[in-house]
Scaffold this active site. Structure first.
Site, PDB file in Angstrom:
ATOM      1  N   ARG A   1     -11.370   1.522  -9.255  1.00  0.00           N
ATOM      2  CA  ARG A   1     -10.452   2.619  -9.613  1.00  0.00           C
ATOM      3  C   ARG A   1     -10.645   3.011 -11.079  1.00  0.00           C
ATOM      4  O   ARG A   1     -11.191   2.221 -11.858  1.00  0.00           O
ATOM      5  CB  ARG A   1      -9.012   2.163  -9.379  1.00  0.00           C
ATOM      6  CG  ARG A   1      -8.776   1.906  -7.922  1.00  0.00           C
ATOM      7  CD  ARG A   1      -7.333   1.570  -7.634  1.00  0.00           C
ATOM      8  NE  ARG A   1      -7.192   1.406  -6.201  1.00  0.00           N
ATOM      9  CZ  ARG A   1      -6.093   1.688  -5.512  1.00  0.00           C
ATOM     10  NH1 ARG A   1      -5.032   2.123  -6.135  1.00  0.00           N
ATOM     11  NH2 ARG A   1      -6.057   1.523  -4.211  1.00  0.00           N
TER      12      ARG A   1
ATOM     13  N   ASN B   1     -10.547  -3.317  -6.077  1.00  0.00           N
ATOM     14  CA  ASN B   1      -9.714  -2.376  -6.842  1.00  0.00           C
ATOM     15  C   ASN B   1     -10.252  -2.079  -8.246  1.00  0.00           C
ATOM     16  O   ASN B   1      -9.810  -1.131  -8.897  1.00  0.00           O
ATOM     17  CB  ASN B   1      -8.265  -2.889  -6.948  1.00  0.00           C
ATOM     18  CG  ASN B   1      -7.473  -2.726  -5.667  1.00  0.00           C
ATOM     19  OD1 ASN B   1      -6.558  -3.497  -5.376  1.00  0.00           O
ATOM     20  ND2 ASN B   1      -7.800  -1.724  -4.861  1.00  0.00           N
TER      21      ASN B   1
ATOM     22  N   ASP C   1       0.830  -1.209   0.000  1.00  0.00           N
ATOM     23  CA  ASP C   1       0.000   0.000   0.000  1.00  0.00           C
ATOM     24  C   ASP C   1       0.864   1.260   0.000  1.00  0.00           C
ATOM     25  O   ASP C   1       1.963   1.261   0.548  1.00  0.00           O
ATOM     26  CB  ASP C   1      -0.909  -0.008   1.242  1.00  0.00           C
ATOM     27  CG  ASP C   1      -2.051   0.977   1.116  1.00  0.00           C
ATOM     28  OD1 ASP C   1      -2.296   1.491   0.004  1.00  0.00           O
ATOM     29  OD2 ASP C   1      -2.705   1.245   2.141  1.00  0.00           O
TER      30      ASP C   1
ATOM     31  N   LEU D   1      -7.114  -4.718   7.376  1.00  0.00           N
ATOM     32  CA  LEU D   1      -6.800  -5.875   6.531  1.00  0.00           C
ATOM     33  C   LEU D   1      -7.354  -5.692   5.117  1.00  0.00           C
ATOM     34  O   LEU D   1      -6.872  -6.326   4.178  1.00  0.00           O
ATOM     35  CB  LEU D   1      -7.394  -7.146   7.130  1.00  0.00           C
ATOM     36  CG  LEU D   1      -6.603  -7.810   8.251  1.00  0.00           C
ATOM     37  CD1 LEU D   1      -7.366  -9.017   8.773  1.00  0.00           C
ATOM     38  CD2 LEU D   1      -5.209  -8.233   7.784  1.00  0.00           C
TER      39      LEU D   1
ATOM     40  N   TRP E   1       2.950   7.853  -2.716  1.00  0.00           N
ATOM     41  CA  TRP E   1       4.371   8.000  -3.071  1.00  0.00           C
ATOM     42  C   TRP E   1       4.495   8.816  -4.361  1.00  0.00           C
ATOM     43  O   TRP E   1       5.320   9.731  -4.462  1.00  0.00           O
ATOM     44  CB  TRP E   1       4.980   6.605  -3.252  1.00  0.00           C
ATOM     45  CG  TRP E   1       6.437   6.573  -3.582  1.00  0.00           C
ATOM     46  CD1 TRP E   1       7.478   6.522  -2.703  1.00  0.00           C
ATOM     47  CD2 TRP E   1       7.020   6.577  -4.891  1.00  0.00           C
ATOM     48  NE1 TRP E   1       8.668   6.486  -3.374  1.00  0.00           N
ATOM     49  CE2 TRP E   1       8.414   6.518  -4.721  1.00  0.00           C
ATOM     50  CE3 TRP E   1       6.506   6.610  -6.189  1.00  0.00           C
ATOM     51  CZ2 TRP E   1       9.304   6.506  -5.795  1.00  0.00           C
ATOM     52  CZ3 TRP E   1       7.384   6.606  -7.268  1.00  0.00           C
ATOM     53  CH2 TRP E   1       8.766   6.553  -7.064  1.00  0.00           C
TER      54      TRP E   1
ATOM     55  N   THR F   1     -10.503  -7.505  -5.012  1.00  0.00           N
ATOM     56  CA  THR F   1     -11.779  -7.550  -5.735  1.00  0.00           C
ATOM     57  C   THR F   1     -12.424  -6.159  -5.753  1.00  0.00           C
ATOM     58  O   THR F   1     -13.280  -5.889  -6.591  1.00  0.00           O
ATOM     59  CB  THR F   1     -12.754  -8.560  -5.071  1.00  0.00           C
ATOM     60  OG1 THR F   1     -12.723  -8.371  -3.645  1.00  0.00           O
ATOM     61  CG2 THR F   1     -12.365  -9.989  -5.360  1.00  0.00           C
TER      62      THR F   1
HETATM   63  C1  FPP Z   1      -1.967  -0.016  -3.295  1.00  0.00           C
HETATM   64  O1  FPP Z   1      -1.460   1.313  -3.272  1.00  0.00           O
HETATM   65  C2  FPP Z   1      -1.434  -0.736  -4.447  1.00  0.00           C
HETATM   66  C3  FPP Z   1      -2.202  -1.369  -5.402  1.00  0.00           C
HETATM   67  C4  FPP Z   1      -3.664  -1.377  -5.359  1.00  0.00           C
HETATM   68  C5  FPP Z   1      -1.568  -2.034  -6.559  1.00  0.00           C
HETATM   69  C6  FPP Z   1      -0.324  -2.834  -6.264  1.00  0.00           C
HETATM   70  C7  FPP Z   1       0.260  -3.263  -7.540  1.00  0.00           C
HETATM   71  C8  FPP Z   1       1.580  -3.385  -7.818  1.00  0.00           C
HETATM   72  C9  FPP Z   1       2.628  -3.183  -6.808  1.00  0.00           C
HETATM   73  C10 FPP Z   1       2.057  -3.694  -9.213  1.00  0.00           C
HETATM   74  C11 FPP Z   1       1.590  -4.979  -9.850  1.00  0.00           C
HETATM   75  C12 FPP Z   1       1.853  -6.200  -9.105  1.00  0.00           C
HETATM   76  C13 FPP Z   1       2.765  -7.172  -9.378  1.00  0.00           C
HETATM   77  C14 FPP Z   1       2.717  -8.404  -8.535  1.00  0.00           C
HETATM   78  C15 FPP Z   1       3.798  -7.079 -10.397  1.00  0.00           C
HETATM   79  P1  FPP Z   1      -2.481   2.517  -3.485  1.00  0.00           P
HETATM   80  O2  FPP Z   1      -2.563   2.809  -4.943  1.00  0.00           O
HETATM   81  O3  FPP Z   1      -3.789   2.195  -2.841  1.00  0.00           O
HETATM   82  O4  FPP Z   1      -1.763   3.677  -2.728  1.00  0.00           O
HETATM   83  P2  FPP Z   1      -2.459   4.925  -2.017  1.00  0.00           P
HETATM   84  O5  FPP Z   1      -3.262   4.371  -0.875  1.00  0.00           O
HETATM   85  O6  FPP Z   1      -1.283   5.741  -1.570  1.00  0.00           O
HETATM   86  O7  FPP Z   1      -3.294   5.610  -3.052  1.00  0.00           O
END
Ligand code: FPP
Length: 237
Positions: free
Chosen positions: A69, A66, A18, A192, A23, A64
């Site tokens: 977005r 996500n 997360d 979680l 970032w 499920t």
């Molecule tokens: C959560 O951060 C991250 C995700 C929903 C996506 C994670 C995906 C990857 C790291 C790349 C693809 C995966 C692999 C296995 C190659 P967020 O976007 O919710 O962050 P925020 O809360 O700061 O907005």
């Protein structure tokens, strides 16, 4: 303080990746740049988990929920996932088993095919299990297990009175695997978010303020050191 060489051996760790969006925002970059860096960190940390002897690691890549977005962001995450699938997560020459958790039918058919090939090609490996949860939700997983049990009972292959925790656990995506000992959620959130609801029953959680794209092996070392200092009682005293 230097760690004992076996400080992490045999442990199972769940990681909710997360903070990619925050970032990127901090740097004036698009959210997708955060996911790209997050995917690189995923690979580095997966390699490190293998090096320190974890029994298994569970990465939460896409839930499920996500899909809510923007389509562009979902597309970017899925493209990144596809790139890592093509490279088979750089695990071709290692002794790791790769397992995907989640409902695959909604994913790109080419991805589904690669996932099946990677799982088949690594099925007999005896080292760390690298689990990647994609289109995964804990409630969906438990509901699916209940449906499978109901189908078996309706077909006369299962006595409902004989259903135990083990019977249900054997119908989860994680069938046969160890429950996570420790679950980490970088970025400071303390939820979680539908990750491993069944399996997390006794998992320890450690506070992690770092955003996932800044996560390093030292953060994992520190979390495991904290875990090793805790006394786990599993409901006893
Ligand atoms: C959560 O951060 C991250 C995700 C929903 C996506 C994670 C995906 C990857 C790291 C790349 C693809 C995966 C692999 C296995 C190659 P967020 O976007 O919710 O962050 P925020 O809360 O700061 O907005």
């Amino acid at each position: 303080m230097p760690q004992h060489p076996d400080f992490a051996r045999g442990l199972s760790v769940g990681i909710i990746m997360d903070g990619n969006g925050r970032w990127a925002k901090q740097r004036g970059l698009p959210r997708t740049a955060g996911h790209k860096k997050g995917a690189e960190v995923f690979q580095q940390i997966a390699d490190y988990c293998d090096r320190i002897g974890l029994a298994s690691v569970y990465f939460y890549a896409f839930s499920t929920e996500n899909w809510k977005r923007p389509a562009e962001e979902v597309g970017a995450i899925m493209r990144l996932f596809g790139e890592y699938l093509v490279r088979a997560f750089d695990y071709k020459s290692r002794n790791n088993r790769i397992v995907f958790l989640g409902e695959r039918a909604a994913l790109d058919p080419r991805h589904q095919q690669l996932m099946a090939e990677i799982e088949r090609d690594t099925a007999d490996r005896t080292g760390m299990v690298l689990n990647i949860a994609v289109n995964y939700g804990g409630r969906q997983e438990i509901t699916r297990a209940a449906r499978l049990l109901a189908q078996e009972a309706a077909a006369g292959r299962l006595d409902p009175a004989a259903i135990t925790e083990e019977t249900l656990a054997a119908r989860l995506y994680t069938a046969g695997q160890k429950d996570p000992d420790l679950i980490l959620r970088p970025s400071g959130e303390k939820r979680l978010s539908n990750f491993m609801l069944w399996q997390a029953a006794y998992a320890e959680m450690v506070d992690m303020e770092v955003l996932w794209p800044d996560f390093t092996p030292a953060h994992l070392d520190a979390a495991i050191a904290e875990y090793n200092r805790r006394s786990r009682r599993f409901g006893g005293i």
